[in-house]
Scaffold this active site. Structure first.
Site, mmCIF file in Angstrom:
data_model
loop_
_atom_site.group_PDB
_atom_site.id
_atom_site.type_symbol
_atom_site.label_atom_id
_atom_site.label_comp_id
_atom_site.label_asym_id
_atom_site.label_seq_id
_atom_site.Cartn_x
_atom_site.Cartn_y
_atom_site.Cartn_z
ATOM 1 C CB THR A 128 -0.922 0.016 1.224
ATOM 2 O OG1 THR A 128 -1.777 -1.133 1.169
ATOM 3 C CG2 THR A 128 -1.771 1.276 1.261
ATOM 4 C CB ALA A 132 -0.949 2.773 -4.859
ATOM 5 C CB SER A 134 -8.915 0.300 -3.361
ATOM 6 O OG SER A 134 -9.440 0.327 -2.053
ATOM 7 C CB ILE A 159 4.106 -1.366 6.525
ATOM 8 C CG1 ILE A 159 4.083 -0.645 5.168
ATOM 9 C CG2 ILE A 159 4.776 -2.729 6.435
ATOM 10 C CD1 ILE A 159 3.197 -1.289 4.116
ATOM 11 N NE ARG A 246 -8.859 -9.348 -0.686
ATOM 12 C CZ ARG A 246 -8.541 -9.098 -1.935
ATOM 13 N NH1 ARG A 246 -8.683 -10.031 -2.866
ATOM 14 N NH2 ARG A 246 -8.056 -7.913 -2.284
ATOM 15 N NE ARG A 271 -28.284 -4.443 33.894
ATOM 16 C CZ ARG A 271 -28.207 -3.487 34.808
ATOM 17 N NH1 ARG A 271 -27.683 -3.744 35.997
ATOM 18 N NH2 ARG A 271 -28.641 -2.270 34.527
ATOM 19 C CD GLU A 366 -4.384 -8.583 3.931
ATOM 20 O OE1 GLU A 366 -4.280 -8.582 2.693
ATOM 21 O OE2 GLU A 366 -3.423 -8.775 4.695
ATOM 22 N N GLY A 367 -8.170 -5.291 1.513
ATOM 23 C CA GLY A 367 -9.214 -5.010 0.535
ATOM 24 C C GLY A 367 -10.512 -4.644 1.215
ATOM 25 C CB SER A 369 -16.858 -4.088 2.617
ATOM 26 O OG SER A 369 -16.564 -4.639 3.882
#
Length: 384
Positions: A128, A132, A134, A159, A246, A271, A366-367, A369
């Site tokens: 990454t 840069a 995605s 990193i 992923r 509770r 890691e990308g 959603s």
């Protein structure tokens, strides 16, 4: 379809659960406060000594050779105890797999045993950049050939483990005139290489025990033999390895979710309001039922992707599905668990607010959603 784990997978899961409970979970709160770095590094060494830093690496290189299913099970258990430790373990395993998959025999022999036995506390994945994320094909870090060496210049962002990584897998542009994504190569850079400069540690919302840094390459000179794979083929390598990573992040998200829901279930049984335990109230039961159903679905998606990868079959779509669903389910699970605690969930005496913060990033790294949805749609539409 066979859903039962084999003996080795059960042993790895049980060992991970024991280590997580005995050594990793007690440190999680301290790491979240910025304390316990020495103990954290000791736990990384312990994980390596028990085979958890090279789970899918061949025994000839010191690895466990246990496969991707065992990897996912172990990450889930460690992530349940401490997300910061879990992500460090996941990324280190991913780097080891990159080296095994595309490295030369000399590179494998030089670096894999040091990852496997904990000589390197961790390993780092340098892809990454600020422009840069995605779209890694837009990277600007360059590697220029100079005789028998390459000279790297540029910066990487976010990193994981950079401050204590022993080896870095680094992507850089080697042919700036090539079509987009075609002129990128992959290199191995040792942590003590002159010109590799670790920048500031990011102050993060969650997973604060896992250090995240900028990494700068300032006339960083490495032997040409440190290139992995073929010249200008690095982008393909990165895309392939991110798919495997992923699975690890999906399992980590599931582990965090499990921790949150286990805490919530215990709390609602104790509770009392309106004269009875709130666990007896239908509204509470429905909240728990929905979340538990989602977590079971996440577990099955993860195991399917892991099984396909382990079997040598295409798995990119399934890995993206697992990562998308598990990370989004983690947002709902941690929110629900915090809500079930009421005001108690918002204070640090309980771990719910940490689980919610730790889970948030799983939909991003890691990308994102959104990127997972693009990958899934692309793969599905290919079949038409």
């Amino acid at each position: 379809m066979q859903f039962l784990l084999n003996e080795e997978q059960i042993l790895i899961q049980d060992t991970a659960r024991r280590l997580a409970g005995d050594r990793i979970a007690p440190l999680a709160e301290h790491l979240d406060r910025g304390e316990g770095r020495d103990e954290f590094l000791a736990n990384l060494k312990l994980l390596a000594e028990n085979g958890f830093m090279a789970l899918n690496v061949g025994a000839g290189y010191g690895g466990t050779e246990a496969g991707t299913v065992a990897f996912a099970l172990a990450i889930e258990e460690v992530g349940r105890a401490c997300a910061s430790t879990g992500v460090t373990m996941s990324v280190t395993n991913m780097v080891a797999e990159v080296i095994q998959a595309v490295g030369s025999e000399e590179q494998r022999a030089a670096y894999l045993p040091k990852i496997a036995d904990g000589t390197y506390p961790a390993a780092a994945f340098c892809l990454t950049e600020s422009g840069a994320g995605s779209d890694p094909s837009s990277m600007r870090t360059k590697a220029v050939r100079d005789g028998n060496h390459y000279v790297l210049n540029g910066s990487k962002l976010y990193i994981t483990s950079a401050e204590y990584a022993g080896i870095f897998v680094v992507w850089a542009v080697t042919d700036p005139d090539a079509p987009r994504g075609k002129g990128i190569s992959c290199f191995l850079v040792e942590g003590d290489t002159p010109g590799l400069v670790i920048g500031k540690a990011e102050k993060k919302m969650g997973q604060t025990g896992s250090v995240t840094n900028e990494v700068h390459f300032q006339d960083c000179r490495i032997p040409a033999t440190q290139m992995m794979g073929e010249a200008n083929d690095g982008f393909r390598i990165a895309v392939g390895e991110l798919a495997g990573g992923r699975i690890g992040i999906a399992a980590l998200a599931l582990g965090i979710s499990r921790a949150a829901m286990e805490a919530a279930k215990a709390y609602v049984k104790e509770r009392k309001q309106f004269g009875k335990a709130i666990a007896d109230m239908q509204g509470i039961q429905w909240m728990i039922a929905d979340r538990e159903t989602e977590l079971e679905a996440a577990r099955l998606l993860i195991l399917q992707a892991a099984h396909l990868k382990e079997s040598g079959k295409p798995f990119a779509r399934e890995a993206s599905m697992a990562k998308l669903f598990s990370s989004e389910a983690a947002q709902r699970a941690t929110y629900t668990a915090l809500q079930l605690h009421g005001g108690a969930g918002y204070i640090r005496e309980y771990p719910l607010e940490r689980y919610a913060r730790d889970a948030r990033i799983t939909t991003i790294y890691e990308g994102t959603s959104e990127i997972q949805r693009l990958i899934i749609a692309r793969e599905v539409l290919k079949e038409i």
